[in-house]
Design a protein around this motif. Structure first.
Motif, mmCIF file in Angstrom:
data_model
loop_
_atom_site.group_PDB
_atom_site.id
_atom_site.type_symbol
_atom_site.label_atom_id
_atom_site.label_comp_id
_atom_site.label_asym_id
_atom_site.label_seq_id
_atom_site.Cartn_x
_atom_site.Cartn_y
_atom_site.Cartn_z
ATOM 1 N N LEU A 24 -10.229 -13.637 21.542
ATOM 2 C CA LEU A 24 -11.310 -13.065 20.685
ATOM 3 C C LEU A 24 -11.072 -12.610 19.262
ATOM 4 O O LEU A 24 -11.583 -12.639 18.587
ATOM 5 N N GLY A 25 -9.752 -11.783 19.484
ATOM 6 C CA GLY A 25 -9.527 -11.369 17.965
ATOM 7 C C GLY A 25 -8.835 -12.382 16.886
ATOM 8 O O GLY A 25 -9.328 -12.344 15.881
ATOM 9 N N THR A 26 -8.411 -13.588 17.531
ATOM 10 C CA THR A 26 -7.848 -14.419 16.616
ATOM 11 C C THR A 26 -9.189 -15.288 16.009
ATOM 12 O O THR A 26 -9.322 -15.598 15.097
ATOM 13 N N ALA A 27 -10.364 -15.347 16.922
ATOM 14 C CA ALA A 27 -11.546 -16.294 16.624
ATOM 15 C C ALA A 27 -12.161 -15.147 15.468
ATOM 16 O O ALA A 27 -12.819 -15.727 14.770
ATOM 17 N N ALA A 28 -12.167 -13.643 15.783
ATOM 18 C CA ALA A 28 -12.962 -12.846 14.853
ATOM 19 C C ALA A 28 -12.217 -12.847 13.475
ATOM 20 O O ALA A 28 -12.791 -12.818 12.542
ATOM 21 N N ALA A 29 -10.721 -13.182 13.568
ATOM 22 C CA ALA A 29 -10.273 -13.119 12.160
ATOM 23 C C ALA A 29 -10.462 -14.734 11.548
ATOM 24 O O ALA A 29 -9.612 -14.888 10.390
ATOM 25 N N GLY A 30 -10.934 -15.527 12.083
ATOM 26 C CA GLY A 30 -11.585 -16.893 11.448
ATOM 27 C C GLY A 30 -10.841 -18.133 12.042
ATOM 28 O O GLY A 30 -11.017 -18.944 11.264
ATOM 29 N N HIS A 31 -10.154 -18.001 13.058
ATOM 30 C CA HIS A 31 -9.143 -18.834 13.396
ATOM 31 C C HIS A 31 -9.886 -19.864 14.520
ATOM 32 O O HIS A 31 -8.834 -20.386 15.393
ATOM 33 N N GLY A 32 -11.112 -19.503 15.027
ATOM 34 C CA GLY A 32 -11.552 -20.025 16.289
ATOM 35 C C GLY A 32 -11.615 -21.496 16.579
ATOM 36 O O GLY A 32 -11.490 -22.027 17.527
ATOM 37 N N GLN A 33 -11.757 -22.181 15.139
ATOM 38 C CA GLN A 33 -11.790 -23.814 15.239
ATOM 39 C C GLN A 33 -10.312 -24.350 15.121
ATOM 40 O O GLN A 33 -10.151 -25.437 15.187
#
Length: 302
Positions: free
Chosen positions: A268-277
């Motif tokens: 979740l933190g990684t996705a929130a930092a803009g790396h979800g894709q």
């Protein structure tokens, strides 16, 4: 008369599954909302359906390899869904990672139309799919497997029959995703720690791969980090979804999952930092942001 396979969802794994079936001389129809993907499949000799209904009318067994439960339900029972167009005795194989309580519901609804369901999630990624070597975690009635014949073998390397009712296959896949998600997060954390402490990333990888701490996910994902290449073979957002399924199921069972919970927060933190894709190995970027470590650079930086 030989049976025909239909594949709905020609993404990285569905495309590979459909091509594997073609290579094994199985008459195969495909359907996807992406016209370019359909053109690629046609160029390989596959037959492209113009609609879900069209694919259903031509298929004896339909593999539904879409992203999630909502898409699966839409394919099955939505407007122009396949349930209304499959002939009695047909088999639907649902392959997305979903809450294990859902396949029994789909099984019952399809049975009303005299259509069989096999709860058959898969593992192996795009490479295994393209090679026809995916693992299928399948459960369903003996009649469903009998009706499917050999068509599961058309796209799989290993097929595990795990029970005589839908839901068991998805339960086993859920456990697999628990382990996969935790192992990837642990691999990223461990590599970040080693880099911060001064170990050379390539040497660290080689030593761990020949030591007791190695896991398949460590061996498979860390090369993405070493190459600085986060092209998504399996994206961070997949584990946001899949570990969410794991945690929801555990909550219903009043079962504690502290490791899965911690890993889920990292995704979740990684996705929130803009790396979800990005590739799921991009979890290490969250550690880089927190600690200031310098990650290996590759084509991303070029």
């Amino acid at each position: 008369m030989s049976k025909t396979l239909g594949v709905i969802g020609l993404g990285s794994m569905g495309f590979g599954a459909a091509l594997s079936a073609l290579r094994r001389d199985v008459s195969t129809w495909g359907f996807d909302l992406n016209p370019h993907t359909c053109e690629r499949f046609a160029a390989e000799g596959g037959k492209v359906a113009g609609s879900l209904a069209d694919l259903a009318r031509h298929s004896d067994v339909v593999l539904v390899l879409v992203v999630n439960a909502a898409q699966t339900e839409s394919v099955l029972f939505g407007d122009n869904g396949i349930a209304a167009h499959l002939k009695p005795g047909s088999v639907v194989v649902t392959a997305a990672t979903v809450d294990p309580t859902l396949p029994p519901q789909w099984e019952a609804r399809l049975a009303e139309r005299k259509i069989f369901l096999i709860d058959g999630p898969v593992s192996g990624g795009a490479a295994k799919a393209a090679a026809g070597e995916m693992t299928v975690m399948a459960s369903g009635t003996p009649e469903a497997f009998a009706a499917a014949g050999d068509l599961l073998q058309a796209y799989a390397g290993k097929i595990y029959r795990l029970g005589d009712k839908a839901g068991v296959g998805s339960t086993v896949k859920m456990v697999n995703q628990h382990l996969a998600g935790v192992h990837i997060a642990a691999a990223c954390e461990a590599m970040a720690l080693g880099i911060r402490a001064g170990a050379h990333p390539d040497e660290l990888y080689e030593v761990i791969c020949n030591s007791a701490g190695m896991s398949w996910m460590f061996q498979n994902r860390v090369p993405h980090i070493l190459a600085g290449d986060y092209t998504p073979l399996s994206a961070v957002n997949i584990f946001v979804k899949d570990l969410g399924i794991v945690l929801d199921a555990a909550r219903k069972l009043a079962f504690p999952l502290p490791l899965a919970s911690a890993a889920h927060q990292l995704y979740l933190g990684t996705a929130a930092a803009g790396h979800g894709q990005e590739d799921d190995s991009a979890v290490i970027k969250l550690y880089a942001a927190l600690t200031g470590i310098e990650l290996p650079q590759g084509k991303e930086a070029a």
